[in-house]
Design a protein around this motif. Structure first.
Motif, PDB file in Angstrom:
ATOM      1  N   LYS A  60     -72.261 -46.358  -1.185  1.00 14.01           N
ATOM      2  CA  LYS A  60     -71.429 -47.523  -0.856  1.00 14.01           C
ATOM      3  C   LYS A  60     -71.586 -48.625  -1.893  1.00 14.01           C
ATOM      4  N   GLU A  87     -68.238 -46.323  -5.091  1.00  7.25           N
ATOM      5  CA  GLU A  87     -67.193 -46.664  -4.136  1.00  7.25           C
ATOM      6  C   GLU A  87     -65.946 -45.805  -4.291  1.00  7.25           C
ATOM      7  N   ASP A 117     -68.788 -43.717  10.261  1.00  9.73           N
ATOM      8  CA  ASP A 117     -69.407 -44.775   9.464  1.00  9.73           C
ATOM      9  C   ASP A 117     -68.655 -44.943   8.146  1.00  9.73           C
ATOM     10  N   TRP A 139     -66.057 -48.152   6.916  1.00  9.29           N
ATOM     11  CA  TRP A 139     -66.311 -48.815   5.633  1.00  9.29           C
ATOM     12  C   TRP A 139     -65.069 -48.784   4.746  1.00  9.29           C
ATOM     13  N   ARG A 188     -62.221 -52.033   3.722  1.00  9.18           N
ATOM     14  CA  ARG A 188     -61.934 -52.345   2.323  1.00  9.18           C
ATOM     15  C   ARG A 188     -60.456 -52.179   1.975  1.00  9.18           C
TER      16      ARG A 188
END
Length: 383
Positions: free
Chosen positions: A226, A230, A247, A251, A255
């Motif tokens: 992360k 990315e 999870d 995330w 974004r």
């Protein structure tokens, strides 16, 4: 007595820490010694060092399968010394299929699969080209791991392991530039050893953490990715449609709360030009914390158009839009102050209702009731 026990515990923890460090050092040294005595690696390394690392002037043009074979030996050693555990063959194949939508043929003589983590994901041709800005291919080593095709100097300290190889880049590589009619010096690995060392460390960490996350289910590796990888993580969801890790999905969602990127999360285009709707996005929204839910709600309220997808028949477009409205309505209905009349009114037209009936409301038990309750509220059809 308690103080004495605490001192003993501290000594014990310190002893274990030192022992783990000694073990890691031993593994690393043992791994390096094995590589340094491998003639295959050395011969490939000499070729790569002689060619240099200039992308413009063809430093990588002569790489082939032998270069990848040598890298795999190195990568396997690195992974082992960093605690990576090979999954069994069936589990490995299942994960590759689930994450990258690629089926491994165990009867094929090919040792590798090449995967492009971009819009060219459907190109399955097996070519051997090292990792550069324009060729960031991912190679699946059947039954073992995945890796980029790194040149050897970017994953091993070649001057430390093979000091005599330095003589093969002692002379400059001079290129005749016929267009400018000048002689140009091509770049070589020796030119910036500090930067090369940093690149090497990043490549090693990327190799280890990608594989430990994908195949060993390492949460610590996901955290590292992360912060440092990315693009790779986002590609798993936005390019391949991997939605198996909530999870990761949250995330990526957080974004990409904008019109264009959100569409890539909702729908995955398959290699036979079909679209898969990723309802898991709304499951993540529903299970999120209150602050996140408010952000999602605000974003959905601001979406005035349906996702723009290419070359859809009316039937396919109706299904895609219906599923979007259904799950968005379900999500907003689950939140206090959620506006359930934002979505289905856009499909308040007899032709849509007829299509929904024809397809048995897509086998969703509460679809018809939700559609009937909300199709005439809030807003009307777009022009």
């Amino acid at each position: 007595m308690k103080k004495y026990a605490l001192v003993l515990l501290s000594v014990f923890v310190f002893f274990l820490s030192c022992k783990e460090k000694d073990t890691d050092t031993y593994k690393k040294n043992n791994s390096e010694n094995m590589l340094a005595n491998n003639d295959k690696i050395k011969s490939v390394l000499i070729k790569q060092v002689e060619a240099g690392n200039d992308e413009v002037y063809g430093g990588f043009q002569d790489y082939d399968k032998s270069d990848l074979d040598a890298l795999i030996i190195v990568a396997e050693s690195i992974l082992k010394s960093n605690g990576y555990k090979n999954p069994d063959n069936n589990k490995f194949n299942d994960i590759v299929k689930k994450v990258f939508v690629r089926i491994i043929d165990n009867h094929s003589t090919n040792e590798y699969l090449k995967i492009e983590i971009n819009e060219n994901k459907c190109d399955k041709s097996l070519i051997y080209y090292p990792y550069t800005a324009d060729a960031q291919y991912l190679y699946v080593v059947k039954g073992k791991f995945v890796t980029n095709f790194y040149p050897l100097p970017t994953v091993i300290d070649y001057l430390k392991l093979f000091p005599d190889v330095a003589k093969f880049e002692k002379e400059d590589i001079l290129i005749e530039d016929k267009i400018e009619n000048i002689q140009t010096r091509a770049s070589q690995w020796k030119d910036d050893l500090k930067y090369l060392s940093e690149t090497r460390e990043n490549n090693i960490q990327t190799l280890v953490n990608r594989n430990k996350y994908l195949f060993n289910d390492s949460k610590a590796s996901l955290v590292w990715l992360k912060f440092h990888d990315e693009y790779f993580l986002e590609s798993l969801v936005k390019v391949f449609g991997y939605v198996g890790d909530k999870d990761l999905l949250k995330w990526v969602l957080d974004r990409n709360l904008n019109e264009e990127e959100f569409t890539k999360l909702l729908f995955t285009k398959t290699c036979d030009n079909k679209y898969i709707f990723n309802k898991e996005i709304f499951e993540v929204m529903t299970q999120a914390d209150v602050k996140s839910q408010e952000n999602y709600l605000l974003f959905l309220r601001g979406r005035t158009d349906f996702p723009k997808l290419d070359d859809l028949s009316f039937r396919d477009a109706a299904k895609i839009n219906a599923l979007y409205c259904y799950y968005a309505t379900k999500f907003t209905a689950s939140i206090e102050r959620g506006d359930v009349y934002t979505f289905f009114p856009k499909l308040n037209d007899p032709k849509f209702e007829e299509e929904f009936k024809k397809n048995n409301y897509y086998n969703l038990p509460d679809f018809k009731g939700l559609y009937d309750d909300t199709k005439s509220g809030g807003i009307g059809l777009p022009e």
